[in-house]
Enzyme design. Structure first.
Site, PDB file in Angstrom:
ATOM      1  N   TRP A 257      -0.891  -1.886   5.427  1.00 59.90           N
ATOM      2  CA  TRP A 257      -2.080  -1.875   6.222  1.00 59.90           C
ATOM      3  C   TRP A 257      -2.589  -3.184   6.225  1.00 59.90           C
ATOM      4  O   TRP A 257      -3.585  -3.653   6.950  1.00 59.90           O
ATOM      5  CB  TRP A 257      -3.056  -0.797   6.079  1.00 59.90           C
ATOM      6  CG  TRP A 257      -3.425  -0.837   4.632  1.00 59.90           C
ATOM      7  CD1 TRP A 257      -2.952   0.116   3.829  1.00 59.90           C
ATOM      8  CD2 TRP A 257      -4.317  -1.593   3.697  1.00 59.90           C
ATOM      9  NE1 TRP A 257      -3.218  -0.264   2.265  1.00 59.90           N
ATOM     10  CE2 TRP A 257      -4.293  -1.309   2.474  1.00 59.90           C
ATOM     11  CE3 TRP A 257      -4.988  -2.728   4.079  1.00 59.90           C
ATOM     12  CZ2 TRP A 257      -4.888  -1.994   1.378  1.00 59.90           C
ATOM     13  CZ3 TRP A 257      -5.681  -3.338   3.211  1.00 59.90           C
ATOM     14  CH2 TRP A 257      -5.594  -3.129   1.785  1.00 59.90           C
ATOM     15  N   ASN A 258      -2.388  -4.120   5.163  1.00 62.51           N
ATOM     16  CA  ASN A 258      -3.008  -5.335   4.930  1.00 62.51           C
ATOM     17  C   ASN A 258      -2.553  -6.465   5.529  1.00 62.51           C
ATOM     18  O   ASN A 258      -3.603  -7.039   6.036  1.00 62.51           O
ATOM     19  CB  ASN A 258      -2.763  -5.763   3.410  1.00 62.51           C
ATOM     20  CG  ASN A 258      -1.440  -6.019   2.969  1.00 62.51           C
ATOM     21  OD1 ASN A 258      -0.516  -5.643   3.728  1.00 62.51           O
ATOM     22  ND2 ASN A 258      -1.288  -6.641   2.049  1.00 62.51           N
TER      23      ASN A 258
ATOM     24  N   CYS B  28      -0.861  -9.191  -1.611  1.00 66.55           N
ATOM     25  CA  CYS B  28       0.262  -8.953  -2.652  1.00 66.55           C
ATOM     26  C   CYS B  28       0.148 -10.137  -3.579  1.00 66.55           C
ATOM     27  O   CYS B  28       0.621 -10.356  -4.532  1.00 66.55           O
ATOM     28  CB  CYS B  28       1.519  -8.407  -2.549  1.00 66.55           C
ATOM     29  SG  CYS B  28       1.595  -7.333  -1.222  1.00 66.55           S
TER      30      CYS B  28
ATOM     31  N   GLU C  15       9.204  -5.410  -1.213  1.00 69.28           N
ATOM     32  CA  GLU C  15       8.175  -6.429  -1.560  1.00 69.28           C
ATOM     33  C   GLU C  15       7.125  -5.605  -2.043  1.00 69.28           C
ATOM     34  O   GLU C  15       6.477  -4.952  -1.252  1.00 69.28           O
ATOM     35  CB  GLU C  15       7.668  -7.096  -0.094  1.00 69.28           C
ATOM     36  CG  GLU C  15       8.706  -7.721   0.545  1.00 69.28           C
ATOM     37  CD  GLU C  15       9.001  -9.180  -0.302  1.00 69.28           C
ATOM     38  OE1 GLU C  15       8.566  -9.482  -1.181  1.00 69.28           O
ATOM     39  OE2 GLU C  15       9.911  -9.916   0.463  1.00 69.28           O
ATOM     40  N   LEU C  16       6.905  -5.782  -3.313  1.00 71.84           N
ATOM     41  CA  LEU C  16       5.849  -4.539  -3.782  1.00 71.84           C
ATOM     42  C   LEU C  16       4.532  -5.546  -4.440  1.00 71.84           C
ATOM     43  O   LEU C  16       4.275  -6.549  -4.056  1.00 71.84           O
ATOM     44  CB  LEU C  16       6.540  -4.059  -4.840  1.00 71.84           C
ATOM     45  CG  LEU C  16       8.044  -3.283  -4.423  1.00 71.84           C
ATOM     46  CD1 LEU C  16       8.743  -2.575  -5.842  1.00 71.84           C
ATOM     47  CD2 LEU C  16       7.727  -2.341  -3.470  1.00 71.84           C
TER      48      LEU C  16
ATOM     49  N   GLU D 248      -3.518  -4.060 -10.413  1.00 70.62           N
ATOM     50  CA  GLU D 248      -3.485  -5.180  -8.983  1.00 70.62           C
ATOM     51  C   GLU D 248      -4.789  -4.835  -8.577  1.00 70.62           C
ATOM     52  O   GLU D 248      -4.980  -3.699  -7.949  1.00 70.62           O
ATOM     53  CB  GLU D 248      -2.299  -4.810  -8.086  1.00 70.62           C
ATOM     54  CG  GLU D 248      -2.128  -5.593  -6.881  1.00 70.62           C
ATOM     55  CD  GLU D 248      -1.157  -5.437  -6.135  1.00 70.62           C
ATOM     56  OE1 GLU D 248      -0.674  -4.272  -5.920  1.00 70.62           O
ATOM     57  OE2 GLU D 248      -0.697  -6.503  -5.308  1.00 70.62           O
TER      58      GLU D 248
ATOM     59  N   LYS E 109       7.951   2.424  10.762  1.00 71.97           N
ATOM     60  CA  LYS E 109       7.012   3.507  10.294  1.00 71.97           C
ATOM     61  C   LYS E 109       5.779   2.662   9.856  1.00 71.97           C
ATOM     62  O   LYS E 109       5.700   2.086   8.657  1.00 71.97           O
ATOM     63  CB  LYS E 109       7.371   4.141   9.181  1.00 71.97           C
ATOM     64  CG  LYS E 109       6.836   5.754   9.056  1.00 71.97           C
ATOM     65  CD  LYS E 109       5.381   5.501   8.520  1.00 71.97           C
ATOM     66  CE  LYS E 109       5.131   5.197   7.210  1.00 71.97           C
ATOM     67  NZ  LYS E 109       3.505   4.704   6.987  1.00 71.97           N
ATOM     68  N   PRO E 110       4.910   2.293  10.814  1.00 76.99           N
ATOM     69  CA  PRO E 110       3.627   1.621  10.078  1.00 76.99           C
ATOM     70  C   PRO E 110       2.659   2.476   9.373  1.00 76.99           C
ATOM     71  O   PRO E 110       2.553   3.411   9.487  1.00 76.99           O
ATOM     72  CB  PRO E 110       2.847   1.096  11.662  1.00 76.99           C
ATOM     73  CG  PRO E 110       3.241   2.311  12.643  1.00 76.99           C
ATOM     74  CD  PRO E 110       4.643   2.878  12.211  1.00 76.99           C
TER      75      PRO E 110
ATOM     76  N   SER F   2       3.163  -0.497  -2.257  1.00 74.85           N
ATOM     77  CA  SER F   2       3.011  -0.604  -3.691  1.00 74.85           C
ATOM     78  C   SER F   2       4.112  -0.501  -4.475  1.00 74.85           C
ATOM     79  O   SER F   2       5.387   0.094  -3.990  1.00 74.85           O
ATOM     80  CB  SER F   2       2.008   0.427  -4.281  1.00 74.85           C
ATOM     81  OG  SER F   2       2.664   1.769  -4.090  1.00 74.85           O
TER      82      SER F   2
HETATM   83  C1  SIN Z   1       1.481  -9.250   1.482  1.00 72.55           C
HETATM   84  O1  SIN Z   1       0.343  -9.274   1.046  1.00 72.55           O
HETATM   85  O2  SIN Z   1       2.593  -8.402   1.511  1.00 72.55           O
HETATM   86  C2  SIN Z   1       1.996 -10.511   2.339  1.00 72.55           C
HETATM   87  C3  SIN Z   1       1.219 -11.539   1.860  1.00 72.55           C
HETATM   88  C4  SIN Z   1       1.598 -12.892   3.009  1.00 72.55           C
HETATM   89  O3  SIN Z   1       2.488 -13.087   3.632  1.00 72.55           O
HETATM   90  O4  SIN Z   1       1.036 -13.913   2.436  1.00 72.55           O
END
Ligand code: SIN
Length: 481
Positions: free
Chosen positions: A154-155, A288, A254-255, A383, A178-179, A233
């Site tokens: 969602w971010n 992240c 990508e965690l 985190e 799958k959003p 996550s």
């Molecule tokens: C993310 O938070 O997964 C991506 C951040 C970014 O692309 O800079």
């Protein structure tokens, strides 16, 4: 909603080129005021199976298009996204909360992946390799892996989709996205534009649901799905990886991250303050790659904090559609509670509040600075994913490297300094997939984004990104005499 093209606002799932309205729906809320903005089709495992069947048929067509033809359709999609950037950003702000300008930035950032991979589609080169025998010749070709399941967060409701879908499509794969259940509208708006761009039906499918676990299970357990790409996550990433292991699927993860931001004694302090602000407060701290632990050399500790606090205290929080707002709300109540507990734990154990520290009305936390942090506090290893800057003091290079690397995560890291020998030593010593040197922002389509350790594996963007969606095939040509 105040958007020009109302047809971008979809609430049905998108499967096999058709909009699928379900009787069962789930609600999507504006995180600024918790007002309901849409009722979205709640897909089941049966719908996911239809999407997989559609993607399977479409793969026979799409993978046989020339790279040029795929590239042209991707370019159409890119152009449509840019033309509709303001509307798409508006939808994004309403469902995710980030300020409109930042949302426009995300739409363009996301579109840049489509433009980039439209170009890369034409450069999927093989090899001719000198053999050890005169009788044989060796060639290598690259082929699309097949159907891809993309599970997105969602971010970045738009950019995390295009970052997976664009290289997959460029390679000749078909996709099922799958959003996140918090932000499905951006995904559906992208699907609407993909429909106009001319992709054959079934090439892109969007399965909306509030039951992420069961749809994830369908994607990972169906043998027709050859690749899973997940951003989210670390705990959920581990589940996805375990489920994918049964069929040895190709996986990109990508965690989570726990980025250190180190300021050495010789750093340009003003630049470091500005870089730290960018990397800590981008998207309200909900990325992240956001700075999670700030390490200041003791000689510049107080000067940095004074300048940083002036900047942080002036941050305007509020509704993302209002002018001048720099930080929107947190995504939901759980996120707020988690962060307020981190502040409480740190202050109970001796941290000092320099700015903020409190919850505000709605889903807001005041932009916060805490100092006197140490590694016994929960905030050291968690985190944060929110607008809280946690500051540590150090006095030697070896001590700070050890502290910075003392985390299970290995995504982004940052440091500021001027001595070039120190820069090389530190950049090489940091156990992270990405290192920002004298910069707090490093995400770009041209560079490989990704982590090591429990931050995952695989790379997105750059010349490396398309390889995640390709199989290498070696052909040995015998009897050549
Ligand atoms: C993310 O938070 O997964 C991506 C951040 C970014 O692309 O800079």
């Amino acid at each position: 909603m105040d958007i020009k093209d109302k047809s971008l606002l979809r609430s049905e799932a998108y499967i096999n080129g058709e909009w699928i309205k379900k009787e069962t729906t789930f609600s999507v809320y504006n995180p600024y005021n918790q007002v309901k903005i849409a009722e979205v089709s709640d897909c089941t495992q049966v719908d996911t199976e239809s999407a997989i069947t559609a993607a399977d048929h479409a793969f026979q067509i799409w993978s046989n298009y020339t790279a040029n033809k795929r590239s042209r359709i991707l370019q159409n999609w890119y152009k449509l996204i840019i033309e509709n950037a303001t509307d798409l950003a508006h939808i994004l702000t309403i469902e995710q909360g980030k300020p409109l300008q930042e949302a426009i930035g995300e739409i363009k950032y996301g579109a840049s992946y489509i433009e980039w991979f439209a170009e890369e589609a034409k450069r999927v080169y093989g090899d001719v390799i000198p053999g050890q025998s005169r009788k044989n010749r060796i060639t290598v070709i690259k082929q699309p892996v097949g159907i891809v399941g993309a599970i997105t967060p969602w971010n970045f409701p738009s950019a995390m989709i295009t970052r997976k879908v664009a290289p997959a499509l460029a390679a000749g794969c078909t996709v099922i996205v799958k959003p996140s259940e918090f932000t499905p509208l951006s995904a559906l708006a992208l699907a609407e534009l993909s429909d106009r761009a001319g992709f054959p039906k079934g090439v892109i499918n969007i399965v909306t649901t509030k039951d992420a676990a069961s749809i994830g299970q369908s994607l990972t357990s169906n043998s027709k799905v050859k690749k899973i790409s997940f951003t989210g996550s670390t705990p959920v990433g581990k589940i996805v990886l375990k489920q994918s292991a049964d069929q040895i699927k190709k996986v990109t993860l990508e965690l989570g991250g726990n980025a250190p931001f180190i300021v050495f004694a010789d750093a340009d302090i003003d630049a470091a303050v500005s870089g730290c602000y960018d990397s800590k407060f981008r998207n309200g701290g909900q990325t992240c790659v956001c700075t999670n632990r700030i390490f200041l050399h003791e000689s510049i500790h107080n000067e940095f904090i004074e300048k940083f606090a002036t900047k942080v205290k002036s941050i305007k929080t509020g509704y993302g559609l209002d002018k001048g707002v720099e930080i929107g709300p947190m995504i939901n109540e759980d996120a707020v509670i988690k962060d307020i507990n981190l502040i409480k734990d740190a202050t109970n154990k001796g941290a000092k509040v320099i700015a903020g520290g409190m919850r505000k009305k709605g889903l807001f936390i005041e932009p916060t600075i805490l100092c006197n942090i140490d590694s016994n506090m929960d905030i050291f290893s968690s985190e944060i994913f929110g607008p809280i800057a946690a500051i540590y003091k150090f006095n030697s290079e070896s001590e700070v490297i050890e502290m910075a690397n003392n985390t299970k995560y290995g995504l982004a890291s940052y440091f500021y300094g001027r001595d070039y020998a120190l820069i090389w030593r530190v950049a090489e010593a940091l156990e992270f997939g990405m290192v920002g040197i004298n910069t707090g922002l490093m995400s770009t389509v041209t560079a490989p984004f990704g982590g090591i350790k429990e931050s995952g594996f695989g790379r997105e963007g750059s010349k490396y990104g398309i390889d995640e969606y390709l199989n290498i095939k070696y052909m040995c040509w015998g009897g050549v005499e």
